[in-house]
Scaffold this motif. Sequence first.
Motif, mmCIF file in Angstrom:
data_model
loop_
_atom_site.group_PDB
_atom_site.id
_atom_site.type_symbol
_atom_site.label_atom_id
_atom_site.label_comp_id
_atom_site.label_asym_id
_atom_site.label_seq_id
_atom_site.Cartn_x
_atom_site.Cartn_y
_atom_site.Cartn_z
ATOM 1 N N MET A 32 -10.787 41.640 6.271
ATOM 2 C CA MET A 32 -10.753 40.174 6.359
ATOM 3 C C MET A 32 -9.946 39.795 7.610
ATOM 4 S SD MET A 32 -12.673 39.440 3.895
ATOM 5 C CE MET A 32 -12.608 37.662 3.723
ATOM 6 N N LYS A 34 -10.304 36.539 8.955
ATOM 7 C CA LYS A 34 -10.420 35.081 9.063
ATOM 8 C C LYS A 34 -9.096 34.498 9.538
ATOM 9 C CE LYS A 34 -9.452 34.905 4.155
ATOM 10 N NZ LYS A 34 -9.113 33.844 3.266
ATOM 11 N N TYR A 38 -5.576 36.487 10.541
ATOM 12 C CA TYR A 38 -4.277 36.207 9.902
ATOM 13 C C TYR A 38 -3.210 35.986 10.984
ATOM 14 C CZ TYR A 38 -6.028 37.728 5.235
ATOM 15 O OH TYR A 38 -6.720 37.854 4.051
ATOM 16 N N ARG A 128 -12.615 28.472 -8.103
ATOM 17 C CA ARG A 128 -12.576 27.881 -6.765
ATOM 18 C C ARG A 128 -14.028 27.910 -6.312
ATOM 19 N NH1 ARG A 128 -8.970 30.691 -2.102
ATOM 20 N NH2 ARG A 128 -10.670 32.152 -2.313
ATOM 21 N N MET A 154 -20.525 39.100 -5.200
ATOM 22 C CA MET A 154 -19.080 39.200 -4.966
ATOM 23 C C MET A 154 -18.301 38.219 -5.818
ATOM 24 S SD MET A 154 -18.356 37.817 -1.137
ATOM 25 C CE MET A 154 -16.786 36.954 -1.197
ATOM 26 N N HIS A 156 -13.815 36.982 -6.547
ATOM 27 C CA HIS A 156 -12.461 37.030 -5.981
ATOM 28 C C HIS A 156 -11.461 36.896 -7.117
ATOM 29 C CE1 HIS A 156 -9.703 36.927 -2.673
ATOM 30 N NE2 HIS A 156 -9.264 35.711 -2.903
ATOM 31 N N ASN A 190 -9.506 42.467 -3.291
ATOM 32 C CA ASN A 190 -8.677 42.112 -2.137
ATOM 33 C C ASN A 190 -7.612 43.202 -2.008
ATOM 34 O OD1 ASN A 190 -7.130 41.594 -4.382
ATOM 35 N ND2 ASN A 190 -6.743 39.443 -3.927
ATOM 36 N N SER A 191 -6.608 43.003 -1.155
ATOM 37 C CA SER A 191 -5.597 44.052 -0.950
ATOM 38 C C SER A 191 -4.923 44.434 -2.260
ATOM 39 C CB SER A 191 -4.509 43.574 0.016
ATOM 40 O OG SER A 191 -5.052 43.256 1.264
ATOM 41 N N ARG A 206 -12.456 44.217 0.171
ATOM 42 C CA ARG A 206 -12.211 43.219 1.223
ATOM 43 C C ARG A 206 -10.710 43.018 1.445
ATOM 44 N NH1 ARG A 206 -15.293 40.351 -2.434
ATOM 45 N NH2 ARG A 206 -13.551 38.886 -2.633
ATOM 46 N N PRO A 207 -10.035 44.036 1.969
ATOM 47 C CA PRO A 207 -8.591 43.873 2.173
ATOM 48 C C PRO A 207 -8.287 42.936 3.334
ATOM 49 C CG PRO A 207 -9.321 45.939 3.133
ATOM 50 C CD PRO A 207 -10.520 45.349 2.433
ATOM 51 N N GLY A 208 -7.232 42.165 3.177
ATOM 52 C CA GLY A 208 -6.741 41.315 4.265
ATOM 53 C C GLY A 208 -5.287 41.652 4.538
ATOM 54 N N ILE A 209 -4.404 41.098 3.732
ATOM 55 C CA ILE A 209 -2.980 41.097 4.080
ATOM 56 C C ILE A 209 -2.394 42.498 4.278
ATOM 57 C CG2 ILE A 209 -2.037 41.036 1.714
ATOM 58 C CD1 ILE A 209 -0.845 38.968 4.759
ATOM 59 N N TYR A 338 1.206 35.365 4.652
ATOM 60 C CA TYR A 338 -0.060 34.838 5.190
ATOM 61 C C TYR A 338 0.228 33.538 5.952
ATOM 62 C CZ TYR A 338 -2.214 37.344 1.082
ATOM 63 O OH TYR A 338 -2.596 38.232 0.113
HETATM 64 C C1 LIG Z 1 -12.943 35.935 -0.384
HETATM 65 C C2 LIG Z 1 -11.755 36.706 0.057
HETATM 66 N N1 LIG Z 1 -11.790 38.040 0.002
HETATM 67 C C3 LIG Z 1 -10.735 38.801 0.386
HETATM 68 C C4 LIG Z 1 -9.569 38.228 0.853
HETATM 69 C C5 LIG Z 1 -8.414 39.102 1.270
HETATM 70 O O1 LIG Z 1 -7.296 38.881 0.470
HETATM 71 P P1 LIG Z 1 -5.898 39.583 0.801
HETATM 72 O O2 LIG Z 1 -5.483 39.081 2.145
HETATM 73 O O3 LIG Z 1 -4.999 39.106 -0.270
HETATM 74 O O4 LIG Z 1 -6.151 41.037 0.796
HETATM 75 C C6 LIG Z 1 -9.491 36.832 0.913
HETATM 76 C C7 LIG Z 1 -8.261 36.195 1.370
HETATM 77 O O5 LIG Z 1 -7.787 35.210 0.932
HETATM 78 C C8 LIG Z 1 -10.607 36.054 0.504
HETATM 79 O O6 LIG Z 1 -10.570 34.721 0.540
#
Ligand SMILES: Cc1ncc(COP(=O)(O)O)c(C=O)c1O
Length: 353
Positions: A32, A34, A38, A128, A154, A156, A190-191, A206-209, A338
């Motif tokens: 992720m 977006k 980050y 959401r 998918m 969340h 997610n993470s 879908r890891p982000g943070i 974040y």
């Molecule tokens: C749809 C979706 N997937 C994955 C993530 C990644 O989440 P994180 O950053 O907590 O790993 C986000 C982040 O908010 C998200 O909105």
Amino acid sequence: MRGTRIEIRPGALRNNARRARILADGAEVFAMIKADGYGHGLTLAADALAGEVDGFGVAVLEEARALREHGISAPILVAEGFFDREELEQARALSLEMVVHSPWQVALLQDNPGPLRLWLKLNTGMNRLGLRPDIALEAAEQLAAASMNPVGVMSHFACADEADEGRTDPQMALAGEVADRLGLPLSAANSAALIRYPHTRAQRVRPGIMLYGSSPFDWQSAAQLDLAVSHRFSARLIAINEIQPGDTVGYGATWTATRPGRIGVVAAGYGDGYPRHAPSGTPAAVNGQLTMLVGRVSMDMLTIDLHGIEADIGDEVELWGDHVDVDKVARACGTISYELFCQITGRPERVIV
Ligand SMILES: Cc1ncc(COP(=O)(O)O)c(C=O)c1O
């Protein structure tokens, strides 16, 4: 030179992506990136992570377009999907993967059929974005009738990072049920889920943070999770003031000295993106020595306690990074890393290390 800077470390992003890859255990890894990666820089994050991950996740089409214009050819998932017909057409032209989260998007697709990789977003309890399971099954049928079979499902998680473990399993079970009924791959983690709940990995994570060197959990630090610091905020000491008991510091005189001491004035403030609501006591480090903020953060400066600390004008103060865990700063401010990453302004110098 003011010396207020954000250091971004592509090597740390890669290190953290490799951690995600190991945890994913064969599932596809979509990073992720977006919200400007980050706050690390959208194309910088993509360049750093290309080759380490299977694709990228962004929130909106503009971010995906910027990646394509930069030359990124990897798959890109747009988490909020298209907003109108024009974006739907652009998504096709840019070969994007679009999330379908609402009946109005299904209707728009029926009116504008054509090839596009679609991921059906399920609302499994976050309430959401997403279609309720019964509506999602109906949507899949409607799309199939228009020759636009979705390629995946998918969802969340609302609470994968919360101490309460009870809320993630029911969400996962519901998502799994729908994916099975449709015979489609599932992406949910997610993470936090990736690290903590192996059974949520499914076919795509879908890891982000975690990629950005921050822990999703209050009870476990990024270092304990073997994540490397990718974002370091530092600034210089530009003045040192002697103070006496009873002296106050900064706007509103919110902090009062109880002993003779020294106050360091640091060239960073909310005009640089440091949170104004950081209270006295928020950690900072000078020359590797831990100390804390005293008094209110102002637009261009903040003040720190130099009692018992060796420091001179021009010395570097770390606001977060190697000595000061960004997650501790975030907690002191009642927010999450974040937000700290995302709210850095254009003023600090950016240095890629
Ligand atoms: C749809 C979706 N997937 C994955 C993530 C990644 O989440 P994180 O950053 O907590 O790993 C986000 C982040 O908010 C998200 O909105």
